[in-house]
Enzyme design. Structure first.
Site, PDB file in Angstrom:
ATOM      1  N   PHE A 115       0.830  -1.196   0.000  1.00  0.00           N
ATOM      2  CA  PHE A 115       0.000   0.000   0.000  1.00  0.00           C
ATOM      3  C   PHE A 115       0.873   1.256   0.000  1.00  0.00           C
ATOM      4  O   PHE A 115       1.161   1.825  -1.043  1.00  0.00           O
ATOM      5  CB  PHE A 115      -0.967  -0.004   1.191  1.00  0.00           C
ATOM      6  CG  PHE A 115      -1.957  -1.127   1.138  1.00  0.00           C
ATOM      7  CD1 PHE A 115      -2.934  -1.178   0.150  1.00  0.00           C
ATOM      8  CD2 PHE A 115      -1.919  -2.164   2.057  1.00  0.00           C
ATOM      9  CE1 PHE A 115      -3.842  -2.213   0.078  1.00  0.00           C
ATOM     10  CE2 PHE A 115      -2.826  -3.203   2.009  1.00  0.00           C
ATOM     11  CZ  PHE A 115      -3.795  -3.233   1.014  1.00  0.00           C
ATOM     12  N   CYS A 116       1.287   1.694   1.152  1.00  0.00           N
ATOM     13  CA  CYS A 116       1.958   2.990   1.280  1.00  0.00           C
ATOM     14  C   CYS A 116       3.383   2.991   0.738  1.00  0.00           C
ATOM     15  O   CYS A 116       3.821   3.997   0.177  1.00  0.00           O
ATOM     16  CB  CYS A 116       1.906   3.463   2.725  1.00  0.00           C
ATOM     17  SG  CYS A 116       0.188   3.598   3.308  1.00  0.00           S
TER      18      CYS A 116
END
Length: 174
Positions: A115-116
């Site tokens: 994700f990040c």
């Protein structure tokens, strides 16, 4: 040589939550080693906290939102900021702060790989920054579809070359 270090989402709710990240103790030690080297070289350290809406488990100020206490961040000198999206750039002043510090090459590490970490690496490159990703400096949890080790290996392979310089953390210099 890298100009700055960005640590993403090393917070109680992710690091110490019900689902533990893959090789979490080793990753934390790796991040602390990177922090020590960046600090010794005088390179700026940026630390992102994912922030949920009011009432969520990771709302600003909540226990799960706090940085992992074992992460060797110095709030008096490191640049802490909050984000609400997978990108550390969207809705934050990170890009402006990096440019003000004349950062050209940025080391990105922390959580969560798919994700990040992935999003921030791709966006950083789109904004013109060179990105170094320590292959052993990010983590995530198992999912129903894939084990964390496979997610990390996949993202290392996918991001390498086109988006990041992939290397081991011990080889990174500031």
């Amino acid at each position: 040589m890298a100009d700055a270090l960005l640590i993403i989402d090393m917070q109680n709710g992710l690091y110490d939550g019900p689902e533990k990240p893959f090789e979490r103790e080793r990753v934390l030690a790796t991040l602390n080693h990177l922090i020590g080297r960046a600090r010794a070289a005088g390179a700026p350290i940026f630390v992102a906290r994912h922030t949920g809406p009011a009432g969520s488990p990771i709302e600003a100020g909540s226990p799960l939102w706090q940085l992992c206490p074992a992460l060797q961040v110095d709030e008096s000198r490191d640049h802490l900021f909050n984000k609400t999206r997978p990108s550390c750039f969207l809705g934050t002043e990170l890009e402006q702060r990096l440019r003000a510090a004349q950062v050209k090459e940025l080391v990105i590490a922390g959580m969560k790989t798919q994700f990040c970490i992935d999003t921030t690496c791709r966006v950083a490159v789109e904004l013109g920054f060179s990105v170094v990703l320590p292959e052993d400096g990010h983590s995530c949890m198992d999912t129903p579809a894939l084990k964390a080790k496979a997610i990390i290996e996949h993202h290392n392979a996918t991001l390498a070359g086109a988006f990041v310089k992939l290397t081991s953390a011990v080889e990174i210099r500031f």
